[in-house]
Structures are given as structure tokens and as C-alpha cells.
Design a protein around this motif. Structure first.
Motif, PDB file in Angstrom:
ATOM      1  N   CYS A 112      45.271  -9.095  28.992  1.00  0.00           N
ATOM      2  CA  CYS A 112      43.980  -8.426  28.937  1.00  0.00           C
ATOM      3  C   CYS A 112      43.550  -8.040  30.345  1.00  0.00           C
ATOM      4  CB  CYS A 112      42.937  -9.322  28.278  1.00  0.00           C
ATOM      5  SG  CYS A 112      43.235  -9.513  26.513  1.00  0.00           S
ATOM      6  N   TRP A 113      42.491  -7.294  30.437  1.00  0.00           N
ATOM      7  CA  TRP A 113      42.084  -6.777  31.742  1.00  0.00           C
ATOM      8  C   TRP A 113      40.573  -6.730  31.866  1.00  0.00           C
ATOM      9  CZ3 TRP A 113      44.466  -3.988  27.907  1.00  0.00           C
ATOM     10  CH2 TRP A 113      43.698  -3.021  27.278  1.00  0.00           C
ATOM     11  N   SER A 114      40.154  -6.564  33.097  1.00  0.00           N
ATOM     12  CA  SER A 114      38.759  -6.318  33.428  1.00  0.00           C
ATOM     13  C   SER A 114      38.711  -5.020  34.214  1.00  0.00           C
ATOM     14  CB  SER A 114      38.193  -7.462  34.286  1.00  0.00           C
ATOM     15  OG  SER A 114      38.180  -8.658  33.541  1.00  0.00           O
ATOM     16  N   VAL A 115      37.567  -4.363  34.168  1.00  0.00           N
ATOM     17  CA  VAL A 115      37.389  -3.109  34.892  1.00  0.00           C
ATOM     18  C   VAL A 115      36.174  -3.264  35.791  1.00  0.00           C
ATOM     19  CG1 VAL A 115      36.941  -0.633  34.701  1.00  0.00           C
ATOM     20  CG2 VAL A 115      38.381  -1.781  32.980  1.00  0.00           C
ATOM     21  N   LEU A 116      36.382  -2.963  37.071  1.00  0.00           N
ATOM     22  CA  LEU A 116      35.297  -2.964  38.039  1.00  0.00           C
ATOM     23  C   LEU A 116      35.199  -1.574  38.639  1.00  0.00           C
ATOM     24  CD1 LEU A 116      36.551  -5.996  38.133  1.00  0.00           C
ATOM     25  CD2 LEU A 116      35.037  -6.196  40.076  1.00  0.00           C
ATOM     26  N   GLY A 117      34.015  -1.218  39.027  1.00  0.00           N
ATOM     27  CA  GLY A 117      33.791   0.033  39.732  1.00  0.00           C
ATOM     28  C   GLY A 117      32.967  -0.248  40.964  1.00  0.00           C
ATOM     29  N   GLU A 118      33.100   0.609  41.944  1.00  0.00           N
ATOM     30  CA  GLU A 118      32.338   0.433  43.178  1.00  0.00           C
ATOM     31  C   GLU A 118      31.277   1.516  43.243  1.00  0.00           C
ATOM     32  OE1 GLU A 118      33.169  -0.550  47.861  1.00  0.00           O
ATOM     33  OE2 GLU A 118      34.653   0.587  46.748  1.00  0.00           O
ATOM     34  N   GLY A 119      30.031   1.099  43.369  1.00  0.00           N
ATOM     35  CA  GLY A 119      28.916   2.035  43.458  1.00  0.00           C
ATOM     36  C   GLY A 119      28.181   1.878  44.769  1.00  0.00           C
ATOM     37  N   VAL A 120      27.068   2.544  44.882  1.00  0.00           N
ATOM     38  CA  VAL A 120      26.308   2.501  46.136  1.00  0.00           C
ATOM     39  C   VAL A 120      25.751   1.108  46.426  1.00  0.00           C
ATOM     40  CG1 VAL A 120      25.715   4.947  46.115  1.00  0.00           C
ATOM     41  CG2 VAL A 120      24.203   3.310  44.969  1.00  0.00           C
ATOM     42  N   ARG A 121      25.578   0.287  45.410  1.00  0.00           N
ATOM     43  CA  ARG A 121      25.071  -1.072  45.616  1.00  0.00           C
ATOM     44  C   ARG A 121      26.152  -2.127  45.509  1.00  0.00           C
ATOM     45  NH1 ARG A 121      19.984  -1.462  41.783  1.00  0.00           N
ATOM     46  NH2 ARG A 121      20.928   0.267  40.691  1.00  0.00           N
ATOM     47  N   GLY A 122      27.397  -1.715  45.567  1.00  0.00           N
ATOM     48  CA  GLY A 122      28.495  -2.681  45.538  1.00  0.00           C
ATOM     49  C   GLY A 122      29.304  -2.591  44.265  1.00  0.00           C
ATOM     50  N   ARG A 124      30.668  -3.500  40.473  1.00  0.00           N
ATOM     51  CA  ARG A 124      30.025  -3.701  39.178  1.00  0.00           C
ATOM     52  C   ARG A 124      31.105  -3.962  38.133  1.00  0.00           C
ATOM     53  NH1 ARG A 124      26.931  -0.006  35.179  1.00  0.00           N
ATOM     54  NH2 ARG A 124      28.692   1.390  35.406  1.00  0.00           N
ATOM     55  N   LEU A 125      30.915  -4.966  37.315  1.00  0.00           N
ATOM     56  CA  LEU A 125      31.841  -5.295  36.234  1.00  0.00           C
ATOM     57  C   LEU A 125      31.458  -4.466  35.005  1.00  0.00           C
ATOM     58  CD1 LEU A 125      34.150  -7.146  35.195  1.00  0.00           C
ATOM     59  CD2 LEU A 125      32.366  -8.780  34.532  1.00  0.00           C
ATOM     60  N   THR A 126      32.378  -3.593  34.544  1.00  0.00           N
ATOM     61  CA  THR A 126      32.078  -2.729  33.404  1.00  0.00           C
ATOM     62  C   THR A 126      32.782  -3.174  32.128  1.00  0.00           C
ATOM     63  OG1 THR A 126      33.808  -1.157  34.029  1.00  0.00           O
ATOM     64  CG2 THR A 126      31.590  -0.747  34.877  1.00  0.00           C
ATOM     65  N   GLU A 127      33.878  -3.904  32.242  1.00  0.00           N
ATOM     66  CA  GLU A 127      34.575  -4.474  31.086  1.00  0.00           C
ATOM     67  C   GLU A 127      35.179  -5.801  31.519  1.00  0.00           C
ATOM     68  OE1 GLU A 127      37.293  -2.067  28.626  1.00  0.00           O
ATOM     69  OE2 GLU A 127      36.793  -0.432  29.990  1.00  0.00           O
ATOM     70  N   HIS A 128      35.268  -6.737  30.577  1.00  0.00           N
ATOM     71  CA  HIS A 128      35.897  -8.016  30.900  1.00  0.00           C
ATOM     72  C   HIS A 128      36.642  -8.535  29.679  1.00  0.00           C
ATOM     73  CE1 HIS A 128      36.659 -11.659  33.111  1.00  0.00           C
ATOM     74  NE2 HIS A 128      36.146 -12.386  32.142  1.00  0.00           N
ATOM     75  N   ASN A 129      37.850  -9.013  29.893  1.00  0.00           N
ATOM     76  CA  ASN A 129      38.721  -9.554  28.849  1.00  0.00           C
ATOM     77  C   ASN A 129      38.959  -8.522  27.749  1.00  0.00           C
ATOM     78  OD1 ASN A 129      40.393 -11.677  28.036  1.00  0.00           O
ATOM     79  ND2 ASN A 129      38.875 -12.448  26.607  1.00  0.00           N
ATOM     80  N   ALA A 130      39.156  -7.282  28.169  1.00  0.00           N
ATOM     81  CA  ALA A 130      39.384  -6.181  27.233  1.00  0.00           C
ATOM     82  C   ALA A 130      40.857  -6.135  26.833  1.00  0.00           C
ATOM     83  CB  ALA A 130      38.980  -4.858  27.884  1.00  0.00           C
ATOM     84  N   GLY A 131      41.121  -5.585  25.669  1.00  0.00           N
ATOM     85  CA  GLY A 131      42.504  -5.365  25.272  1.00  0.00           C
ATOM     86  C   GLY A 131      42.882  -5.965  23.945  1.00  0.00           C
ATOM     87  N   THR A 132      42.278  -7.062  23.575  1.00  0.00           N
ATOM     88  CA  THR A 132      42.545  -7.680  22.281  1.00  0.00           C
ATOM     89  C   THR A 132      41.262  -8.330  21.804  1.00  0.00           C
ATOM     90  OG1 THR A 132      43.130  -9.837  23.177  1.00  0.00           O
ATOM     91  CG2 THR A 132      44.926  -8.270  22.923  1.00  0.00           C
ATOM     92  N   LEU A 133      41.304  -8.824  20.608  1.00  0.00           N
ATOM     93  CA  LEU A 133      40.176  -9.622  20.153  1.00  0.00           C
ATOM     94  C   LEU A 133      40.114 -10.888  20.985  1.00  0.00           C
ATOM     95  CD1 LEU A 133      40.620  -9.277  16.288  1.00  0.00           C
ATOM     96  CD2 LEU A 133      38.933  -8.142  17.734  1.00  0.00           C
ATOM     97  N   PRO A 134      38.920 -11.357  21.330  1.00  0.00           N
ATOM     98  CA  PRO A 134      38.831 -12.582  22.133  1.00  0.00           C
ATOM     99  C   PRO A 134      39.551 -13.733  21.455  1.00  0.00           C
ATOM    100  CG  PRO A 134      36.694 -11.524  21.943  1.00  0.00           C
ATOM    101  CD  PRO A 134      37.625 -10.791  21.008  1.00  0.00           C
ATOM    102  N   GLU A 135      40.265 -14.490  22.246  1.00  0.00           N
ATOM    103  CA  GLU A 135      40.950 -15.679  21.750  1.00  0.00           C
ATOM    104  C   GLU A 135      40.765 -16.781  22.783  1.00  0.00           C
ATOM    105  OE1 GLU A 135      45.471 -14.945  22.708  1.00  0.00           O
ATOM    106  OE2 GLU A 135      44.674 -13.277  21.574  1.00  0.00           O
ATOM    107  N   PRO A 136      40.923 -18.023  22.400  1.00  0.00           N
ATOM    108  CA  PRO A 136      40.733 -19.110  23.356  1.00  0.00           C
ATOM    109  C   PRO A 136      41.634 -18.958  24.571  1.00  0.00           C
ATOM    110  CG  PRO A 136      40.987 -19.968  21.141  1.00  0.00           C
ATOM    111  CD  PRO A 136      41.313 -18.493  21.088  1.00  0.00           C
ATOM    112  N   VAL A 137      41.072 -19.289  25.720  1.00  0.00           N
ATOM    113  CA  VAL A 137      41.801 -19.227  26.984  1.00  0.00           C
ATOM    114  C   VAL A 137      41.903 -20.648  27.505  1.00  0.00           C
ATOM    115  CG1 VAL A 137      41.733 -18.322  29.341  1.00  0.00           C
ATOM    116  CG2 VAL A 137      40.895 -16.924  27.453  1.00  0.00           C
ATOM    117  N   LEU A 138      43.075 -20.995  28.047  1.00  0.00           N
ATOM    118  CA  LEU A 138      43.268 -22.340  28.591  1.00  0.00           C
ATOM    119  C   LEU A 138      42.119 -22.684  29.521  1.00  0.00           C
ATOM    120  CD1 LEU A 138      45.129 -24.792  28.864  1.00  0.00           C
ATOM    121  CD2 LEU A 138      46.175 -23.660  30.804  1.00  0.00           C
ATOM    122  N   GLY A 139      41.467 -23.773  29.268  1.00  0.00           N
ATOM    123  CA  GLY A 139      40.365 -24.210  30.104  1.00  0.00           C
ATOM    124  C   GLY A 139      39.012 -23.934  29.501  1.00  0.00           C
ATOM    125  N   ASP A 140      38.933 -23.016  28.536  1.00  0.00           N
ATOM    126  CA  ASP A 140      37.654 -22.762  27.886  1.00  0.00           C
ATOM    127  C   ASP A 140      37.377 -23.870  26.888  1.00  0.00           C
ATOM    128  OD1 ASP A 140      37.162 -20.434  29.216  1.00  0.00           O
ATOM    129  OD2 ASP A 140      37.577 -19.093  27.534  1.00  0.00           O
TER     130      ASP A 140
END
Length: 142
Positions: A112-122, A124-140
């Protein structure tokens, strides 16, 4: 390679070093290092198994991402591949979260992936853990 793009390896993007915890399951860690494990689960800064602090992981990984991003043109895209913990701490650092809040980002499932973009204020996280349906992650906690 399918895309024809160059791949560059950076030591700074390696997984978190967890000392004597390396290779153990959460159950084994809790049985052998219960107090330290409990402190880590509470969000305290812990050198898991004598390894790295999460802030140290971000200290080595975030500059790698920033240096690579600085080399991009205005419409450039940077793809960073690493381990979930390393990516979570790097994202937390880039978007300016306090380290105690990095866990609130949640883990990254495999492939899975996350998407960040850089704007004038630094950053920004626009997507997180994208790509599949959420599933348990080791440590959660589930």
C-alpha cells in the motif's frame, strides 16, 4: 524493470532497527521484555530491544526524502519504497506532527502507499494506506 525508471537505494530508508526484538513476534517480545513493550505500546519513546528510537528513524529517513524531492522539477513525482514504520515516522516528520502523534497515522499494509504533496505551507498528507481494503498491520492493536 517494467517502468524503465532508475532505482536508487538509500541506507537511510531501511527498517527500524529493533535490537534484540528483531525476529520476535509481539507475543515473544511481551513475554521477554514486558515492561519495555508496555512502555512502547503506551507511546513512550523506547529503544525497542536496544535499537532505534522512532525519532532517530525519522532523523535518518526524512532528509533522504527531502533531498530527493529537492531534485524534482515542479511536476516531478518521487516514489519512495521502504518499511511501514520507517515511512510512518518519515511522514509524521514531514507533515510536522509531534512524535507522540505519529502512531495516529496508523500502519501501512503490505503493498500500500501514502501520497504527500508539497504546498506553500509545507507537506500535506492526501492519502494514507491506499491500495487495498484496510487490514491489520503488525503492531496495530486489534
Amino acid at each position: 524493470m517494467l517502468t524503465g525508471l532508475d532505482v536508487t537505494h538509500y541506507e537511510g530508508l531501511r527498517e527500524t532497527y529493533a535490537g534484540v526484538w528483531q525476529g520476535l513476534t509481539h507475543t515473544e517480545i511481551n513475554e521477554r521484555y514486558g515492561d519495555q513493550y508496555a512502555a512502547w505500546k503506551r507511546g513512550e519513546p523506547v529503544r525497542r530491544g536496544g535499537g532505534e528510537l522512532e525519532t532517530e528513524v525519522a532523523d535518518r529517513a526524512a532528509p533522504v526524502v527531502l533531498a530527493a524531492a529537492d531534485k524534482l522539477g515542479d511536476d516531478g513525482v518521487l516514489v519512495v519504497v521502504s518499511h511501514g514504520g520507517t515511512l510512518r515516522t518519515t511522514i509524521g516528520r514531514l507533515i510536522g506532527l509531534d512524535p507522540v502523534s505519529w502512531e495516529s497515522l496508523g500502519g501501512l499494509s503490505n503493498c500500500c502507499w501514502s501520497v504527500l504533496g508539497e504546498g506553500v505551507r509545507g507537506w500535506r498528507l492526501t492519502e494514507h494506506n491506499a491500495g487495498t481494503l484496510p487490514e491489520p498491520v503488525l503492531g496495530d492493536d486489534t
